[in-house]
Structures are given as structure tokens and as C-alpha cells.
Design a protein around this motif. Structure first.
Motif, mmCIF file in Angstrom:
data_model
loop_
_atom_site.group_PDB
_atom_site.id
_atom_site.type_symbol
_atom_site.label_atom_id
_atom_site.label_comp_id
_atom_site.label_asym_id
_atom_site.label_seq_id
_atom_site.Cartn_x
_atom_site.Cartn_y
_atom_site.Cartn_z
ATOM 1 N N PHE A 1 54.148 29.959 39.305
ATOM 2 C CA PHE A 1 53.655 31.169 39.953
ATOM 3 C C PHE A 1 53.691 32.338 38.983
ATOM 4 O O PHE A 1 54.363 32.299 37.948
ATOM 5 N N THR B 1 52.783 41.127 44.301
ATOM 6 C CA THR B 1 51.726 40.139 44.467
ATOM 7 C C THR B 1 52.201 38.846 43.822
ATOM 8 O O THR B 1 52.597 38.841 42.654
ATOM 9 N N GLU C 1 51.049 34.998 42.927
ATOM 10 C CA GLU C 1 49.925 34.067 42.805
ATOM 11 C C GLU C 1 50.498 32.679 42.535
ATOM 12 O O GLU C 1 51.232 32.483 41.572
ATOM 13 N N THR C 2 50.172 31.721 43.398
ATOM 14 C CA THR C 2 50.659 30.360 43.245
ATOM 15 C C THR C 2 49.709 29.385 43.931
ATOM 16 O O THR C 2 49.185 29.685 45.006
ATOM 17 N N GLU C 3 49.463 28.271 43.301
ATOM 18 C CA GLU C 3 48.628 27.198 43.843
ATOM 19 C C GLU C 3 47.294 27.723 44.390
ATOM 20 O O GLU C 3 46.852 27.331 45.458
ATOM 21 N N GLY C 4 46.677 28.649 43.693
ATOM 22 C CA GLY C 4 45.383 29.189 44.105
ATOM 23 C C GLY C 4 45.450 30.191 45.248
ATOM 24 O O GLY C 4 44.419 30.621 45.751
ATOM 25 N N LYS C 5 46.656 30.578 45.655
ATOM 26 C CA LYS C 5 46.823 31.546 46.739
ATOM 27 C C LYS C 5 47.353 32.852 46.177
ATOM 28 O O LYS C 5 48.092 32.866 45.195
ATOM 29 N N ILE C 6 47.015 33.947 46.838
ATOM 30 C CA ILE C 6 47.543 35.263 46.490
ATOM 31 C C ILE C 6 48.260 35.809 47.713
ATOM 32 O O ILE C 6 47.660 35.966 48.777
ATOM 33 N N LEU C 7 49.546 36.075 47.561
ATOM 34 C CA LEU C 7 50.357 36.598 48.647
ATOM 35 C C LEU C 7 50.810 38.006 48.278
ATOM 36 O O LEU C 7 51.266 38.246 47.158
#
Length: 87
Positions: free
Chosen positions: A61, A71, A73-79
């Protein structure tokens, strides 16, 4: 997942360890698995973690923090979330 910066002296440079908590509980992250850059205490940081193939650690990440805005970013997700600079 929870990310915690553990140590006694965070300013002007981070001197401590990084601990990740996930399914298997808290665990100190080996220094060779992450890069901490753009670190200005109480202002900003960028943490890039690369999972070395260890299933007990979270996926790779990048965490970017500006003030209290975070922010991840991990495994194609943005949290998007909040970062606490508590000491």
C-alpha cells in the motif's frame, strides 16, 4: 487495517518503528519493506509498504497524509480517512 508510528522522537525526523494491525494482530514492519518520504511532523508524510510475500502482513500500500487528511491506496482501491498526529 491500522497503521501506527511507534517511538519517542518524531520531530524533526521519525525515529521509531511502524506497526501494522490486521487479521493477525499488531506487528512491527521490517524497515526494508517500507519507505517513508515527504515526512514533516504534523504536516505531511508518504509511506510506501511493499509486502515481501508474507501472508501475515497486509497487501502492499501507499499512505499519503496531508495535515489530518489521509489517503490509502491498496489493491487498486483508494480509501480516504483521517490521520492522527497524537504523541
Amino acid at each position: 487495517m491500522s497503521i501506527q508510528f511507534v517511538g519517542r522522537d518524531f520531530s524533526p525526523e521519525f525515529q521509531g518503528m511502524i506497526e501494522l494491525s490486521g487479521k493477525t494482530g499488531p506487528r512491527a514492519v521490517p524497515p526494508e519493506t517500507y519507505t517513508l518520504s515527504n515526512y514533516i511532523y504534523r504536516k505531511s508524510l508518504r509511506l510506501t509498504f511493499v509486502n515481501p510475500g508474507d501472508a501475515s502482513l497486509p497487501p502492499s500500500f501507499t499512505l499519503t497524509v496531508s495535515g489530518e487528511q489521509a489517503t490509502l491506496e491498496t489493491e487498486g482501491k483508494i480509501l480516504v480517512g483521517r490521520f492522527s498526529w497524537e504523541s
